[in-house]
Design an enzyme around this catalytic site. Structure first.
Site, PDB file in Angstrom:
ATOM      1  N   HIS A   1       9.244 -25.725   1.128  1.00 62.16           N
ATOM      2  CA  HIS A   1       8.715 -26.823   0.327  1.00 62.16           C
ATOM      3  C   HIS A   1       7.842 -26.296  -0.804  1.00 62.16           C
ATOM      4  O   HIS A   1       7.171 -27.063  -1.466  1.00 62.16           O
ATOM      5  CB  HIS A   1       7.937 -27.789   1.219  1.00 62.16           C
ATOM      6  CG  HIS A   1       8.802 -28.388   2.287  1.00 62.16           C
ATOM      7  ND1 HIS A   1       9.549 -29.518   2.079  1.00 62.16           N
ATOM      8  CD2 HIS A   1       9.075 -27.965   3.536  1.00 62.16           C
ATOM      9  CE1 HIS A   1      10.234 -29.790   3.179  1.00 62.16           C
ATOM     10  NE2 HIS A   1       9.968 -28.857   4.079  1.00 62.16           N
TER      11      HIS A   1
ATOM     12  N   LYS B   1     -12.730   2.429  -1.957  1.00 62.76           N
ATOM     13  CA  LYS B   1     -13.677   2.703  -0.878  1.00 62.76           C
ATOM     14  C   LYS B   1     -14.850   3.548  -1.400  1.00 62.76           C
ATOM     15  O   LYS B   1     -15.994   3.335  -1.042  1.00 62.76           O
ATOM     16  CB  LYS B   1     -12.982   3.485   0.243  1.00 62.76           C
ATOM     17  CG  LYS B   1     -12.225   2.623   1.224  1.00 62.76           C
ATOM     18  CD  LYS B   1     -11.810   3.477   2.398  1.00 62.76           C
ATOM     19  CE  LYS B   1     -11.180   2.637   3.493  1.00 62.76           C
ATOM     20  NZ  LYS B   1     -10.829   3.406   4.661  1.00 62.76           N
TER      21      LYS B   1
ATOM     22  N   GLU C   1       0.844  -1.208   0.000  1.00 62.49           N
ATOM     23  CA  GLU C   1       0.000   0.000   0.000  1.00 62.49           C
ATOM     24  C   GLU C   1       0.873   1.250   0.000  1.00 62.49           C
ATOM     25  O   GLU C   1       0.505   2.290  -0.531  1.00 62.49           O
ATOM     26  CB  GLU C   1      -0.943   0.001   1.211  1.00 62.49           C
ATOM     27  CG  GLU C   1      -2.157   0.893   0.984  1.00 62.49           C
ATOM     28  CD  GLU C   1      -3.174   0.837   2.107  1.00 62.49           C
ATOM     29  OE1 GLU C   1      -4.312   1.241   1.859  1.00 62.49           O
ATOM     30  OE2 GLU C   1      -2.850   0.421   3.231  1.00 62.49           O
TER      31      GLU C   1
HETATM   32  O1  G6P Z   1      -9.416   2.045   9.608  1.00 67.06           O
HETATM   33  P1  G6P Z   1     -10.324   2.305   8.471  1.00 67.06           P
HETATM   34  O2  G6P Z   1     -10.577   3.744   8.233  1.00 67.06           O
HETATM   35  O3  G6P Z   1     -11.603   1.534   8.621  1.00 67.06           O
HETATM   36  O4  G6P Z   1      -9.617   1.798   7.177  1.00 67.06           O
HETATM   37  C1  G6P Z   1      -9.235   0.466   6.993  1.00 67.06           C
HETATM   38  C2  G6P Z   1      -8.262   0.377   5.853  1.00 67.06           C
HETATM   39  O5  G6P Z   1      -8.929   0.914   4.715  1.00 67.06           O
HETATM   40  C3  G6P Z   1      -8.142   0.968   3.547  1.00 67.06           C
HETATM   41  O6  G6P Z   1      -7.752  -0.290   3.161  1.00 67.06           O
HETATM   42  C4  G6P Z   1      -6.934   1.831   3.797  1.00 67.06           C
HETATM   43  O7  G6P Z   1      -6.198   1.984   2.651  1.00 67.06           O
HETATM   44  C5  G6P Z   1      -6.120   1.195   4.889  1.00 67.06           C
HETATM   45  O8  G6P Z   1      -4.939   1.896   5.119  1.00 67.06           O
HETATM   46  C6  G6P Z   1      -6.974   1.147   6.109  1.00 67.06           C
HETATM   47  O9  G6P Z   1      -6.251   0.549   7.124  1.00 67.06           O
END
Ligand code: G6P
Length: 582
Positions: free
Chosen positions: A428, A495, A399
């Site tokens: 293995h 997201k 990331e």
């Molecule tokens: O902690 P949150 O805001 O729920 O986000 C959860 C995750 O969401 C995404 O994957 C971000 O890129 C991550 O860096 C983060 O840890």
């Protein structure tokens, strides 16, 4: 017992360049964490090995062999080993990069490049806006040395939060804070995803005692069967389960879904969930102030709320409340974790390349992957308890380093792909592709380079240290290749897309609710639903939403053949859709 980690770089994605990391010799009973990066024309991998009383992490680099002949003379290799061996006595940590074939000229060039990398890191620690996308500072290093914080108010916040985590954990463990119907809490159900799950999972696996005061389970996906499984495994102990919901943003859909499923489980178990999670002593939120989750927890009177800070990224949040609270509840010495990280942070601040273990790692990654991620990295922990380190590093490394654009806006498609399972197991699997039955020396003999990291013991201190080591290595490497390690535009786009689908799902349900409440019920075709949602262009997504909900036993009924979507007619089995927004 020693733990070892090994990493390999593979050319599977870009066959012209191969970097693999292989474990040092399979640590027999004890050993270190080793990463090795072998080179071969075959697909290569990066194993990382970790073992118990001494842990080696070794990396092998395949790219190097293509650049130059590796040293074969045993005396010269021994000299190189002695020359480059790094050790941090306070941590019992050793780093061996001697099996990476970087040249003296390369080191000189790197020393020059590291000047700006060290400067950028220094500025970051002093509070520069290191994540311009979100206009925020990047301060995970402050979590273990609050005297570095640029603002005094933040120092107080960090220290107070740590104190309140410790006292809350003490009160839960002692039974001073207890669930309504049990003498004390016995289980933790942690709901969170990405950085809000991987760190706590790694720490639990690495450090939780055999019989922790509270056992922990994780809901880190949206698979209903997986969630049901976790809840079913709790059995009657659901009544003595502390639910910790972790989300920095407080609005991540997967986490929200997980929470709703947990609430449903409590209801279905015949418990009064309001008393379990909306009243003191059952639910805990770890999130940013005023986030959706924070507001929910406050309004509903959850047991406790702990802050996440906008200046800590999810993938580096394990030493905030995100990782510290679950760890403390399992009886893990979190101040020792912080101390180990602080020692490593100090060790990795030196601007002397040879004496900076994070810089050495970054340099080797650069050498091994040609500074363009031309190899994949396989991390092989040789210690069972470090199994999840490779998974943890997947997020931290990928990331952070997987970026389309560099800091100047040029398209660079950077990235370093990380694989890894467990040291001996991987020998293995991955290692067979690198060198049959390969160990560190066998890989090297086959032209593959490796890095080994050894820790004498897996303790809160050493685990804190290896986390800090890789955090810094990633930050330095990002500077070397001129990218921003601290934003994640790709994930944010994902997201946003997920949120849009959920919004569409709400509209679909609302349309269906209206039609299904008619007398007689009015089943709708997909076209009709799409029209009434004013989203004809989204008909395929609407079909998928309906198929998904229908398959998951929601009250939605779809008649017709899945194979011919146009034949499908949909209505709700009930008019009340409140339960379906999960
Ligand atoms: O902690 P949150 O805001 O729920 O986000 C959860 C995750 O969401 C995404 O994957 C971000 O890129 C991550 O860096 C983060 O840890």
């Amino acid at each position: 017992m020693a733990s070892s980690l090994s990493g390999l770089f593979s050319s599977s994605l870009k066959p012209s360049k191969t970097l693999s990391v292989k474990a040092l010799s399979a640590p027999p009973t004890r050993g270190g964490d080793s990463f090795s990066f072998p080179q071969t024309s075959k697909p290569t991998h990066l194993p990382l090995t970790l073992s118990a009383s001494r842990s080696d992490i070794s990396h092998t680099d395949a790219a190097t062999a293509a650049k130059k002949e590796l040293i074969k003379d045993p005396d010269a290799l021994w000299e190189r080993y002695l020359d480059w061996l790094y050790q941090e006595k306070d941590l019992g940590l050793y780093l061996d990069v001697s099996r990476v074939g970087f040249t003296d000229e390369f080191v000189v060039d790197m020393e020059h490049r590291f000047k700006s990398a060290f400067k950028a890191m220094d500025e970051l620690e002093k509070g520069s806006i290191a994540n311009p996308d979100e206009g925020r500072m990047v301060g995970h290093y402050w979590l273990r040395n609050s005297s570095l914080v640029p603002k005094p108010t933040l120092k107080t916040l960090i220290e107070n939060t740590l104190d309140s985590i410790c006292s809350f954990a003490d009160d839960i463990i002692s039974g001073k804070i207890k669930p309504p119907s049990s003498p004390r809490f016995t289980q933790i159900l942690s709901v969170g995803i990405g950085g809000s799950a991987l760190g706590p999972q790694f720490v639990a696996e690495a450090l939780a005692p055999d019989n922790p005061p509270l056992k922990i389970r994780f809901i880190d996906n949206t698979d209903p069967a997986g969630i049901d499984h976790q809840i079913a495994q709790l059995g009657p102990e659901l009544a003595s389960t502390l639910v910790i919901v972790i989300s920095k943003s407080g609005g991540t859909p997967e986490t929200r879904n997980g929470l709703l499923e947990v609430q449903k489980a409590f209801r279905e178990a015949g418990l009064n969930f309001a008393k379990q999670i909306y009243m003191p002593m059952q639910g805990v939120a770890i999130t940013q102030e005023n986030s959706l989750l924070d507001n929910t927890a406050r309004i509903e009177g959850w047991l406790a709320r702990f802050p996440m800070y906008d200046w800590v990224g999810g993938r580096t949040s394990v030493m905030s409340a995100v990782g510290l609270l679950p760890a403390a509840l399992q009886g893990i010495d979190i101040r020792e974790m912080l101390a180990g990280a602080a020692i490593m942070d100090e060790a990795t601040r030196t601007t002397s390349l040879k004496n900076n273990p994070a810089a050495l790692l970054a340099m080797c990654w650069y050498w091994a992957s040609d500074g363009v991620g031309s190899k994949d990295m396989v991390i092989l922990p040789y210690k069972d308890s470090l199994l999840l380190f490779s998974r943890y590093l997947q997020q931290l490394v990928m990331e952070s380093l997987g970026k389309e654009f560099d800091l100047d806006g040029n398209t660079v498609n950077q990235g370093l792909t990380v694989y890894g399972n467990k040291g001996s197991t991987d020998q293995h699997a991955y290692i067979q592709q690198l060198r049959e039955g390969g160990t560190r020396s066998a890989l090297y003999a086959n032209g593959r380079e490796s890095i080994s990291v050894t820790i004498e013991e897996v303790t809160p201190r050493s685990v804190g240290a290896i986390i800090a080591l890789y955090e810094r290595a990633v930050g330095l490497y990002a500077s070397l290749v001129n990218i921003n390690a601290y934003h994640q535009p790709g994930v944010e786009a994902g997201k946003k897309a997920a949120a849009e689908v959920l919004a569409l799902q709400k509209r679909v349900l609302s349309v269906l609710n209206e039609a299904s409440c008619k007398d007689p019920v009015e089943p709708l075709t997909l076209d009709e639903i799409a029209d009434r949602c004013h989203a004809p262009e989204e008909i395929e997504m609407i079909y998928k939403i309906i198929a998904h909900m229908s398959a998951n036993d929601r009250v939605l009924i779809a008649e017709g053949s899945c194979g011919s979507p146009r034949s499908v007619k949909v209505y709700l089995g009930e008019c009340n859709v409140d339960d379906m927004y999960a």
